[in-house]
Design an enzyme around this catalytic site. Structure first.
Site, PDB file in Angstrom:
ATOM      1  N   LYS A  29      23.706  -3.475  32.533  1.00 46.61           N
ATOM      2  CA  LYS A  29      24.459  -2.545  31.671  1.00 46.61           C
ATOM      3  C   LYS A  29      25.096  -3.282  30.501  1.00 46.61           C
ATOM      4  O   LYS A  29      25.017  -2.836  29.362  1.00 46.61           O
ATOM      5  CB  LYS A  29      25.592  -1.850  32.455  1.00 46.61           C
ATOM      6  CG  LYS A  29      25.164  -1.047  33.647  1.00 46.61           C
ATOM      7  CD  LYS A  29      26.346  -0.318  34.284  1.00 46.61           C
ATOM      8  CE  LYS A  29      27.408  -1.213  34.887  1.00 46.61           C
ATOM      9  NZ  LYS A  29      26.989  -1.954  36.083  1.00 46.61           N
ATOM     10  N   ARG A 104      33.480   5.242  37.045  1.00 45.10           N
ATOM     11  CA  ARG A 104      32.868   4.749  38.286  1.00 45.10           C
ATOM     12  C   ARG A 104      33.180   5.662  39.461  1.00 45.10           C
ATOM     13  O   ARG A 104      32.717   5.387  40.567  1.00 45.10           O
ATOM     14  CB  ARG A 104      33.422   3.359  38.585  1.00 45.10           C
ATOM     15  CG  ARG A 104      32.469   2.219  38.204  1.00 45.10           C
ATOM     16  CD  ARG A 104      33.204   0.951  38.502  1.00 45.10           C
ATOM     17  NE  ARG A 104      32.436  -0.198  38.780  1.00 45.10           N
ATOM     18  CZ  ARG A 104      32.208  -1.175  37.899  1.00 45.10           C
ATOM     19  NH1 ARG A 104      32.585  -1.043  36.654  1.00 45.10           N
ATOM     20  NH2 ARG A 104      31.593  -2.266  38.271  1.00 45.10           N
ATOM     21  N   ARG A 143      24.353 -16.349  39.614  1.00 46.96           N
ATOM     22  CA  ARG A 143      25.101 -16.634  38.376  1.00 46.96           C
ATOM     23  C   ARG A 143      26.138 -17.730  38.580  1.00 46.96           C
ATOM     24  O   ARG A 143      26.793 -17.789  39.613  1.00 46.96           O
ATOM     25  CB  ARG A 143      25.852 -15.374  37.914  1.00 46.96           C
ATOM     26  CG  ARG A 143      24.980 -14.381  37.228  1.00 46.96           C
ATOM     27  CD  ARG A 143      25.869 -13.285  36.647  1.00 46.96           C
ATOM     28  NE  ARG A 143      25.106 -12.085  36.412  1.00 46.96           N
ATOM     29  CZ  ARG A 143      25.611 -10.863  36.413  1.00 46.96           C
ATOM     30  NH1 ARG A 143      26.901 -10.671  36.617  1.00 46.96           N
ATOM     31  NH2 ARG A 143      24.849  -9.825  36.180  1.00 46.96           N
ATOM     32  N   ARG A 176      31.871 -17.029  40.504  1.00 45.42           N
ATOM     33  CA  ARG A 176      33.006 -16.102  40.556  1.00 45.42           C
ATOM     34  C   ARG A 176      33.104 -15.481  41.951  1.00 45.42           C
ATOM     35  O   ARG A 176      32.082 -15.214  42.570  1.00 45.42           O
ATOM     36  CB  ARG A 176      32.809 -14.973  39.534  1.00 45.42           C
ATOM     37  CG  ARG A 176      33.342 -15.286  38.155  1.00 45.42           C
ATOM     38  CD  ARG A 176      33.012 -14.233  37.106  1.00 45.42           C
ATOM     39  NE  ARG A 176      32.841 -12.869  37.590  1.00 45.42           N
ATOM     40  CZ  ARG A 176      32.360 -11.868  36.835  1.00 45.42           C
ATOM     41  NH1 ARG A 176      32.025 -12.094  35.591  1.00 45.42           N
ATOM     42  NH2 ARG A 176      32.220 -10.667  37.334  1.00 45.42           N
ATOM     43  N   ARG A 187      30.000  -4.704  46.879  1.00 49.46           N
ATOM     44  CA  ARG A 187      30.024  -3.956  45.613  1.00 49.46           C
ATOM     45  C   ARG A 187      28.920  -2.901  45.594  1.00 49.46           C
ATOM     46  O   ARG A 187      29.094  -1.818  45.048  1.00 49.46           O
ATOM     47  CB  ARG A 187      29.867  -4.917  44.422  1.00 49.46           C
ATOM     48  CG  ARG A 187      31.139  -5.738  44.175  1.00 49.46           C
ATOM     49  CD  ARG A 187      30.886  -6.878  43.208  1.00 49.46           C
ATOM     50  NE  ARG A 187      30.730  -6.442  41.831  1.00 49.46           N
ATOM     51  CZ  ARG A 187      30.323  -7.250  40.849  1.00 49.46           C
ATOM     52  NH1 ARG A 187      30.047  -8.508  41.097  1.00 49.46           N
ATOM     53  NH2 ARG A 187      30.214  -6.793  39.627  1.00 49.46           N
TER      54      ARG A 187
HETATM   55  P1  AMP Z   1      32.130  -5.051  36.211  1.00 51.17           P
HETATM   56  O1  AMP Z   1      32.253  -6.270  35.374  1.00 51.17           O
HETATM   57  O2  AMP Z   1      31.961  -3.791  35.424  1.00 51.17           O
HETATM   58  O3  AMP Z   1      31.098  -5.156  37.308  1.00 51.17           O
HETATM   59  O4  AMP Z   1      33.533  -4.876  36.954  1.00 51.17           O
HETATM   60  C1  AMP Z   1      34.058  -5.889  37.795  1.00 51.17           C
HETATM   61  C2  AMP Z   1      35.091  -5.292  38.735  1.00 51.17           C
HETATM   62  O5  AMP Z   1      36.159  -4.695  37.978  1.00 51.17           O
HETATM   63  C3  AMP Z   1      34.592  -4.169  39.647  1.00 51.17           C
HETATM   64  O6  AMP Z   1      33.961  -4.662  40.818  1.00 51.17           O
HETATM   65  C4  AMP Z   1      35.887  -3.430  39.949  1.00 51.17           C
HETATM   66  O7  AMP Z   1      36.673  -4.129  40.887  1.00 51.17           O
HETATM   67  C5  AMP Z   1      36.627  -3.506  38.606  1.00 51.17           C
HETATM   68  N1  AMP Z   1      36.302  -2.355  37.741  1.00 51.17           N
HETATM   69  C6  AMP Z   1      35.658  -2.389  36.533  1.00 51.17           C
HETATM   70  N2  AMP Z   1      35.522  -1.171  36.021  1.00 51.17           N
HETATM   71  C7  AMP Z   1      36.090  -0.316  36.910  1.00 51.17           C
HETATM   72  C8  AMP Z   1      36.264   1.087  36.969  1.00 51.17           C
HETATM   73  N3  AMP Z   1      35.796   1.883  35.994  1.00 51.17           N
HETATM   74  N4  AMP Z   1      36.898   1.603  38.042  1.00 51.17           N
HETATM   75  C9  AMP Z   1      37.386   0.825  39.037  1.00 51.17           C
HETATM   76  N5  AMP Z   1      37.249  -0.502  39.054  1.00 51.17           N
HETATM   77  C10 AMP Z   1      36.615  -1.087  38.011  1.00 51.17           C
END
Ligand code: AMP
Length: 229
Positions: A29, A104, A143, A176, A187
């Site tokens: 994405k 989400r 990664r 990470r 996840r």
């Molecule tokens: P991402 O980089 O988009 O995969 O986000 C990393 C982490 O941030 C996710 O696993 C969630 O813990 C948190 N996160 C990011 N966006 C959201 C969202 N829209 N709602 C809830 N948690 C989020």
């Protein structure tokens, strides 16, 4: 007779675009959102990036979010909705925006719908990137990140020149917490339970486009460009 002014019918107007990227972690994405953001000169809004920046700065938001992120859980809806409400009203969003990782959950999508109604705005498309779980796990758990300059490598697809060290500053690379295999699996469970229902939600609104995320970056991009043409 009143003075007549020439009208520039063919003036190039910036293309207004409001897009959502849906898809499991590791689907690509972020990569596609960045490419589109460049094409339309509109911001890519990644809630994950906003939260990681808050963690880096040690803010209260960051401290709160880290507890959830390290376990692969979602940050509470109220926190995320507050961030987005503020962000979409900033000046750089006037020609549109690309959401990467938001919404989400159904409550987030409903909150967004209400915000857009109030602002008299609508969405153009929801792009759902589809990739099989085992491919996602290999992509993310391979990664490695430089904790100093944030450069990202992959042990198989984009390894650093010297194993374990950043090419730019030779800092030891880290994995990470949320990219460790166990957390990635969690996840994916969270994605299926909380985010996947959004696919039907947007399908019913006639906004959903399914993108094959197992192609090359270029092929994915051209499939998306075809949808938005
Ligand atoms: P991402 O980089 O988009 O995969 O986000 C990393 C982490 O941030 C996710 O696993 C969630 O813990 C948190 N996160 C990011 N966006 C959201 C969202 N829209 N709602 C809830 N948690 C989020």
């Amino acid at each position: 007779m009143g003075k007549r002014y020439p009208v520039q019918i063919h003036a190039r107007l910036p293309r207004l675009m409001r897009i959502i990227f849906l898809g499991p972690p590791g689907a690509g994405k972020g990569t596609q959102a960045k490419l589109l953001a460049k094409k339309y000169t509109i911001p890519q809004i990644s809630t994950g990036d906003i939260l990681r920046e808050a963690i880096r700065q040690g803010t209260l938001l960051g401290l709160e979010a880290k507890k959830f992120m390290d376990k692969g859980e979602l940050v509470p809806d109220t926190v995320i909705i507050g961030i987005i409400r503020q962000r979409i009203q900033e000046q750089d969003c006037k020609n549109g925006f690309i959401f990467d990782g938001f919404p989400r959950t159904i409550p987030q999508a409903e909150a967004l719908r209400k915000m857009l109604v109030l602002l008299n705005l609508s969405l153009d498309a929801v792009l759902s990137i589809v990739v099989k779980d085992e491919i996602l796990i290999k992509r993310i758990s391979g990664r490695r990140t430089c904790p100093v300059c944030n450069a990202v490598y992959h042990i198989l697809h984009n390894p650093p020149r010297m194993p374990g060290l950043c090419d730019r500053d030779h800092t030891p690379l880290i994995q990470r917490n949320d990219e460790k295999e166990e957390t990635v699996r969690n996840r994916l469970v969270v994605y299926k339970k909380q985010t996947q229902p959004l696919i039907d939600y947007y399908k019913k609104q006639g906004l959903l486009k399914e993108v094959d995320g197992e192609q090359t970056i270029e092929a994915i991009y051209s499939q998306i460009a075809g949808f938005l043409a």
